[in-house]
Design a protein around this motif. Structure first.
Motif, short mmCIF file in Angstrom:
data_model
loop_
_atom_site.label_atom_id
_atom_site.label_comp_id
_atom_site.label_asym_id
_atom_site.label_seq_id
_atom_site.Cartn_x
_atom_site.Cartn_y
_atom_site.Cartn_z
N CYS A 23 0.84 -1.21 0.00
CA CYS A 23 0.00 0.00 0.00
C CYS A 23 0.87 1.25 0.00
CB CYS A 23 -0.92 0.01 1.22
SG CYS A 23 -2.17 -1.30 1.19
N ASP A 24 1.90 1.26 0.83
CA ASP A 24 2.82 2.40 0.89
C ASP A 24 3.47 2.65 -0.46
OD1 ASP A 24 2.24 2.69 3.59
OD2 ASP A 24 4.13 1.82 4.28
N ALA A 25 3.87 1.58 -1.13
CA ALA A 25 4.52 1.70 -2.44
C ALA A 25 3.56 2.27 -3.48
CB ALA A 25 5.05 0.35 -2.90
N GLN A 26 2.30 1.85 -3.45
CA GLN A 26 1.30 2.38 -4.39
C GLN A 26 1.09 3.87 -4.19
OE1 GLN A 26 -2.07 -0.25 -3.61
NE2 GLN A 26 -1.87 -1.02 -5.70
N ILE A 27 1.03 4.29 -2.93
CA ILE A 27 0.85 5.71 -2.62
C ILE A 27 2.08 6.51 -3.04
CG2 ILE A 27 0.59 7.39 -0.74
CD1 ILE A 27 -1.04 5.14 0.73
N ARG A 28 3.24 6.00 -2.69
CA ARG A 28 4.51 6.68 -3.00
C ARG A 28 4.69 6.85 -4.51
NH1 ARG A 28 7.03 4.07 0.58
NH2 ARG A 28 7.59 2.30 -0.72
N SER A 29 4.31 5.85 -5.29
CA SER A 29 4.50 5.91 -6.74
C SER A 29 3.44 6.79 -7.42
CB SER A 29 4.44 4.51 -7.34
OG SER A 29 3.11 4.01 -7.31
N GLY A 30 2.39 7.13 -6.68
CA GLY A 30 1.31 7.93 -7.26
C GLY A 30 0.28 7.09 -8.00
N GLU A 31 0.44 5.78 -7.93
CA GLU A 31 -0.49 4.88 -8.61
C GLU A 31 -1.91 5.04 -8.04
OE1 GLU A 31 -1.03 0.05 -9.22
OE2 GLU A 31 0.90 0.84 -8.53
N VAL A 32 -2.00 5.21 -6.72
CA VAL A 32 -3.28 5.38 -6.03
C VAL A 32 -3.07 6.43 -4.93
CG1 VAL A 32 -5.12 4.22 -4.75
CG2 VAL A 32 -3.78 2.92 -6.38
N ASP A 33 -4.09 7.28 -4.71
CA ASP A 33 -3.94 8.28 -3.66
C ASP A 33 -4.25 7.66 -2.29
OD1 ASP A 33 -6.91 9.39 -2.82
OD2 ASP A 33 -6.81 8.65 -4.89
N GLU A 34 -3.75 8.30 -1.25
CA GLU A 34 -3.87 7.78 0.11
C GLU A 34 -5.32 7.61 0.55
OE1 GLU A 34 -2.77 9.64 4.32
OE2 GLU A 34 -0.98 9.16 3.14
#
Length: 70
Positions: A23-34
């Motif tokens: 989840c952290d990686a998805q947020i960090r990459s901008g793939e999905v917002d927090e």
């Protein structure tokens, strides 16, 4: 409840959710917002707790009653 508060709050329940690192990686990459990740995680937690404890499904928000003026 914030994203970080969510992870602290669910720790004692040993829920099987998405891996936090993922989840952290998805947020960090901008793939999905927090906010989206948090919404999905909360839903997953509700479903797991409901199934684990045999609870009946209940809408998250109350039903609205439409009243007409006469």
């Amino acid at each position: 409840m914030s994203y970080l508060e969510f992870w602290t709050a669910i720790a004692p329940f040993n829920l099987v959710l998405q891996d936090r690192a993922h989840c952290d990686a998805q947020i960090r990459s901008g793939e999905v917002d927090e906010d989206t990740v948090l919404t999905v995680l909360k839903h997953m937690a509700r479903v797991e707790l409901r199934e684990r404890h045999g609870l009946k499904w209940r809408p998250v928000t109350p039903w609205l009653k439409v009243v007409s003026d006469h």
